[in-house]
Design a protein around this motif. Structure first.
Motif, short mmCIF file in Angstrom:
data_model
loop_
_atom_site.label_atom_id
_atom_site.label_comp_id
_atom_site.label_asym_id
_atom_site.label_seq_id
_atom_site.Cartn_x
_atom_site.Cartn_y
_atom_site.Cartn_z
N ASP A 1 31.23 -26.91 36.07
CA ASP A 1 30.45 -26.06 36.96
C ASP A 1 31.44 -25.43 37.94
O ASP A 1 31.94 -26.10 38.84
N VAL A 2 31.74 -24.15 37.73
CA VAL A 2 32.78 -23.50 38.53
C VAL A 2 32.38 -23.38 40.00
O VAL A 2 33.22 -23.22 40.88
N ARG A 3 31.08 -23.47 40.30
CA ARG A 3 30.64 -23.36 41.69
C ARG A 3 30.93 -24.65 42.47
O ARG A 3 31.30 -24.61 43.64
N THR A 4 30.72 -25.79 41.83
CA THR A 4 30.86 -27.06 42.53
C THR A 4 32.11 -27.84 42.12
O THR A 4 32.53 -28.75 42.82
N GLY A 5 32.71 -27.50 40.98
CA GLY A 5 33.85 -28.25 40.48
C GLY A 5 33.46 -29.54 39.79
O GLY A 5 34.32 -30.32 39.38
N HIS B 1 19.39 -28.22 36.32
CA HIS B 1 20.47 -27.92 37.27
C HIS B 1 21.36 -26.79 36.73
O HIS B 1 21.73 -25.88 37.46
N ASP B 2 21.65 -26.87 35.40
CA ASP B 2 22.53 -25.85 34.82
C ASP B 2 21.87 -24.48 34.84
O ASP B 2 22.55 -23.46 34.84
N ASP C 1 20.04 -23.28 37.22
CA ASP C 1 19.92 -22.74 38.58
C ASP C 1 20.92 -21.61 38.80
O ASP C 1 22.01 -21.66 38.31
#
Length: 255
Positions: free
Chosen positions: A224-228, A252-253, A255
């Motif tokens: 998840d590049v947004r949260t790492g 979640h994915d 979103d």
């Protein structure tokens, strides 16, 4: 042909086993367990067992993956128990799912690692980590099959931390406190390994552990590049098995 995906762990002394020896152990275990494995065609047929993202020799792992093709429908839970019972202690089958669409290797975008540094100084480790993260590039050199190769060890490192309270909570090694590093590293070519990051820490801050580190891969999967954070690579397979119903991870994915 049914395809089954297996997550297994490499623990204890088995971390020193080479990938070739592990593949031989798996093939023997498949035969011993009576699993109806499929074979390739041709003059020299071989079992249809493929591996994805194998950890280096000397590294423990809680998240190794392989895929098995079978000629008869197999219940994943039963295959997990049979295969686990036929493997040597230290090679432990964690989970088996029926393969969905897409390649397993394509989902393994990054790995989360834990590196234990017995006897290391926590303050020196924190300083080195800060300098490493602040650097634009950290070129290291590693001997490969084609000879020495230089590459940037910094760009692939998405996070690198020295968790709070490490020295108080970590296991004691020969009476010494054990500093822990945790890192998430993107899968790139050439692969950036934890030992490359340690080499980078030595180069930028002259930080080197007094004894060999103990390295464990904690997870690998989609990034998840947004949260790492890393997702479970089996999530898509589970959703397919349930007829496409997305569970909490799927929601979640999306979103």
């Amino acid at each position: 042909m049914q395809r089954l995906r297996v997550r297994y762990a490499k623990r204890g002394r088995l971390r020193f086993t080479s990938h070739r020896d592990i593949s031989r152990a798996v093939e023997r275990a498949v035969r011993r367990a009576g699993i109806p494995v499929a074979y390739s065609a041709g003059f020299s047929p071989h079992p249809k067992i493929s591996y994805a993202g194998a950890a280096p020799t000397g590294v423990a792992s809680e998240a190794e993956y392989l895929e098995i093709g079978v000629t008869e429908p197999c219940d994943p839970a039963r295959l997990r128990a049979d295969l686990d019972g036929s493997l040597p202690p230290g090679l432990d089958v964690v989970e088996v799912v029926e393969a969905g669409a897409g390649g397993l290797a394509d989902r393994l975008e990054a790995s989360a690692w834990e590196v234990r540094l017995p006897g290391a100084d926590r303050g020196a480790a924190e300083t080195a980590v800060g300098k490493f993260l602040a650097a634009g590039t950290v070129e290291v050199e590693r001997l490969t099959k084609k000879g020495p190769r230089r590459f940037d060890a910094r760009e692939a490192v998405l996070s690198l931390t020295v968790p709070e309270g490490t020295e108080r909570t970590a296991a004691q090694v020969q009476g010494q406190a054990c500093v822990i590093l945790r890192m998430v590293v993107r899968h790139v070519t050439p692969a950036v390994r934890p030992d490359d990051v340690l080499t980078g820490l030595r180069l930028v801050a002259d930080f080197a552990p007094p004894v060999p580190p103990e390295v464990t891969r904690l997870a690998q999967g989609p990034l998840d590049v947004r949260t790492g954070a890393l997702a479970d690579p089996f999530d898509l397979d589970r959703d397919t098995t349930r007829g496409g119903e997305a569970g909490p991870a799927g929601e979640h994915d999306a979103d």
